[in-house]
Design a protein around this motif. Sequence first.
Motif, PDB file in Angstrom:
ATOM      1  N   TYR A 180     -38.047  22.553  35.486  1.00 56.38           N
ATOM      2  CA  TYR A 180     -37.656  23.425  34.377  1.00 56.38           C
ATOM      3  C   TYR A 180     -36.138  23.462  34.362  1.00 56.38           C
ATOM      4  CZ  TYR A 180     -37.359  27.527  31.319  1.00 56.38           C
ATOM      5  OH  TYR A 180     -37.080  28.388  30.280  1.00 56.38           O
ATOM      6  N   ALA A 181     -35.545  22.891  33.325  1.00 54.85           N
ATOM      7  CA  ALA A 181     -34.084  22.804  33.250  1.00 54.85           C
ATOM      8  C   ALA A 181     -33.491  24.166  32.936  1.00 54.85           C
ATOM      9  CB  ALA A 181     -33.677  21.786  32.191  1.00 54.85           C
ATOM     10  N   ASP A 182     -32.554  24.586  33.773  1.00 56.61           N
ATOM     11  CA  ASP A 182     -31.880  25.870  33.598  1.00 56.61           C
ATOM     12  C   ASP A 182     -30.388  25.668  33.843  1.00 56.61           C
ATOM     13  OD1 ASP A 182     -31.461  28.620  33.225  1.00 56.61           O
ATOM     14  OD2 ASP A 182     -33.242  29.172  34.369  1.00 56.61           O
ATOM     15  N   ARG A 183     -29.642  26.736  33.994  1.00 49.67           N
ATOM     16  CA  ARG A 183     -28.186  26.680  33.972  1.00 49.67           C
ATOM     17  C   ARG A 183     -27.578  26.805  35.375  1.00 49.67           C
ATOM     18  NH1 ARG A 183     -29.178  31.217  29.609  1.00 49.67           N
ATOM     19  NH2 ARG A 183     -30.874  31.396  31.117  1.00 49.67           N
ATOM     20  N   PHE A 184     -26.272  27.032  35.446  1.00 48.15           N
ATOM     21  CA  PHE A 184     -25.603  27.239  36.733  1.00 48.15           C
ATOM     22  C   PHE A 184     -24.455  28.213  36.540  1.00 48.15           C
ATOM     23  CE2 PHE A 184     -23.188  23.727  34.866  1.00 48.15           C
ATOM     24  CZ  PHE A 184     -21.860  24.014  35.183  1.00 48.15           C
ATOM     25  N   ARG A 185     -23.989  28.756  37.657  1.00 58.12           N
ATOM     26  CA  ARG A 185     -22.819  29.634  37.619  1.00 58.12           C
ATOM     27  C   ARG A 185     -21.859  29.271  38.739  1.00 58.12           C
ATOM     28  NH1 ARG A 185     -23.501  33.944  41.489  1.00 58.12           N
ATOM     29  NH2 ARG A 185     -25.677  34.354  42.012  1.00 58.12           N
ATOM     30  N   ILE A 186     -20.601  29.385  38.445  1.00 57.77           N
ATOM     31  CA  ILE A 186     -19.528  29.258  39.431  1.00 57.77           C
ATOM     32  C   ILE A 186     -18.707  30.531  39.288  1.00 57.77           C
ATOM     33  CG2 ILE A 186     -17.530  27.938  40.207  1.00 57.77           C
ATOM     34  CD1 ILE A 186     -18.804  25.439  39.046  1.00 57.77           C
ATOM     35  N   ARG A 187     -19.062  31.520  40.083  1.00 57.09           N
ATOM     36  CA  ARG A 187     -18.510  32.859  39.904  1.00 57.09           C
ATOM     37  C   ARG A 187     -17.229  33.032  40.694  1.00 57.09           C
ATOM     38  NH1 ARG A 187     -21.907  38.505  40.507  1.00 57.09           N
ATOM     39  NH2 ARG A 187     -20.222  39.901  39.859  1.00 57.09           N
ATOM     40  N   HIS A 188     -16.224  33.600  40.061  1.00 62.05           N
ATOM     41  CA  HIS A 188     -14.929  33.769  40.689  1.00 62.05           C
ATOM     42  C   HIS A 188     -14.888  35.048  41.509  1.00 62.05           C
ATOM     43  CE1 HIS A 188     -13.315  31.371  36.986  1.00 62.05           C
ATOM     44  NE2 HIS A 188     -14.123  30.668  37.748  1.00 62.05           N
ATOM     45  N   PRO A 189     -14.100  35.062  42.578  1.00 56.26           N
ATOM     46  CA  PRO A 189     -13.959  36.289  43.362  1.00 56.26           C
ATOM     47  C   PRO A 189     -13.165  37.344  42.611  1.00 56.26           C
ATOM     48  CG  PRO A 189     -12.487  34.597  44.188  1.00 56.26           C
ATOM     49  CD  PRO A 189     -13.344  33.946  43.142  1.00 56.26           C
ATOM     50  N   ALA A 190     -13.354  38.607  43.060  1.00 51.16           N
ATOM     51  CA  ALA A 190     -12.615  39.743  42.490  1.00 51.16           C
ATOM     52  C   ALA A 190     -12.873  39.901  41.000  1.00 51.16           C
ATOM     53  CB  ALA A 190     -11.123  39.612  42.775  1.00 51.16           C
ATOM     54  N   THR A 191     -14.132  39.669  40.583  1.00 52.98           N
ATOM     55  CA  THR A 191     -14.483  39.858  39.178  1.00 52.98           C
ATOM     56  C   THR A 191     -15.690  40.780  39.079  1.00 52.98           C
ATOM     57  OG1 THR A 191     -15.913  37.888  39.212  1.00 52.98           O
ATOM     58  CG2 THR A 191     -13.646  37.595  38.473  1.00 52.98           C
ATOM     59  N   ASP A 192     -15.774  41.503  37.961  1.00 53.42           N
ATOM     60  CA  ASP A 192     -16.932  42.339  37.674  1.00 53.42           C
ATOM     61  C   ASP A 192     -17.805  41.625  36.666  1.00 53.42           C
ATOM     62  OD1 ASP A 192     -16.208  44.437  39.351  1.00 53.42           O
ATOM     63  OD2 ASP A 192     -14.893  45.302  37.823  1.00 53.42           O
TER      64      ASP A 192
END
Length: 448
Positions: free
Chosen positions: A163-175
């Motif tokens: 099942y094709a889904d997405r990705f995240r590359i989350r930055h530090p110090a973020t809300d």
Amino acid sequence: MNSFEWPSRFLDLKREIVSATTEERLTASWADLLNELTKRTAEIAQEGPDFITQIDFANLEKLTPEELDGIRRKGTVVIRGVVDPKEASGWKTALEEFVRANPHVDGFPEGDKQFFNLYWTRPQVQARAHPNVLKASTWLNNLYHAKSGKTFEGVDLSVPLVYADRFRIRHPATDWPAFPPHVDGGAIERWEDAKFRRCFEDILGGNWRQHDPYELEHRLEARSSLYGRPDQATMFRTFQGWLAMSETGPTQGTLRVFPDVALSNAYTILRPFFRPTVPLDSADILDAKNWELDISTPDFPGIIYHNGGYSGPRPTPELHPHLRLEATMTSVPKVNPGDMVFWHCDVVHAVEAGTHRKRPIRQVSLGSLGQSARALIVLHSVMYIGAVPKTPQNWEYVMKQVQTFLAGDNPPDFGKAKDNTPYVGLGVDADVQEPISRVAMGLPIQVA
């Protein structure tokens, strides 16, 4: 959201559901459930991330029945070492390069994109096709069973699908408050669709203790998307999941879960049929004596009208106080690149709203940094990869999905891309080599 007027047909639906049992039985069951929640939430609140079961990929077939029962009850598991750490970290680097090469990518937050509406990049295609990822999916699929002992045509829990889904590359110090506690894979459909509703028939019949979240039979034809709302999964995923491409842990923007899927199912499904007789902010709100059966209104607390359909369930501390979400939502333990986290398709889950660093960093574009500088910034990065078995309904979806892969379009469950500009560096047929991987993608097996 609060001004939405529920159609009267939902009042008829609630009355129809209650008519299949007795009000006395349902009320007694609700009181028993609240008593059990009082005890269980107190236990969960005392635990921490290590309460979530952690197992090595190499030991999947060595677990005892007791260990398997623990995983089933909590509904969440960390599987360590599914993919080589260097390979997983390399996928993150390749995704960063893809984003730089395609500055028009769709994602959010605007101006500092961290969650990407991308599905067919080469790293994503390679990760989903990885034999170990598919083996983990197969193992999870086989936690389900049919109590009747029936076999079902076209169903094979040992054949994993993609099942094709997405990705995240989350930055530090973020809300990032976009993902509060919620359940995916069907909103109002859990009550409105007759076949989906049968997955919870013990709960709705006043016998919640008999509910088995891993009963397969009624999941096979359940319709989780009656309204065609974009981003609403129509595939039956036994577990949702993600693959870690970086280190990430508690307070760093990781996953949080309510770790008792049978209890949260029972409460979420029964909650629309009961109302408090005291104010929501009363100190006595948790007392079962202050709740009563009520089928005089059509609303379903936690279900939200959205984009032509419905989203949720989205339990909140105000509307679902007995879950004690502030104390019981449990962060998964620290993971490393190549580890995977999976949660049952009914599990209440969330993403930590904020990320924490001991020392604040200046927000800069990743593209403005050299590779060595980027390596010093911890980016909490995951690819969403769930566990999916072969069923007739799932196979039908895969046959549609593979055409979008070959065309480089968004998969059927997701809205069309905002920008028609083609992407550079998408995965292609040749990136999927292993027979198990090609079957999972719906691609023909190559004959030598």
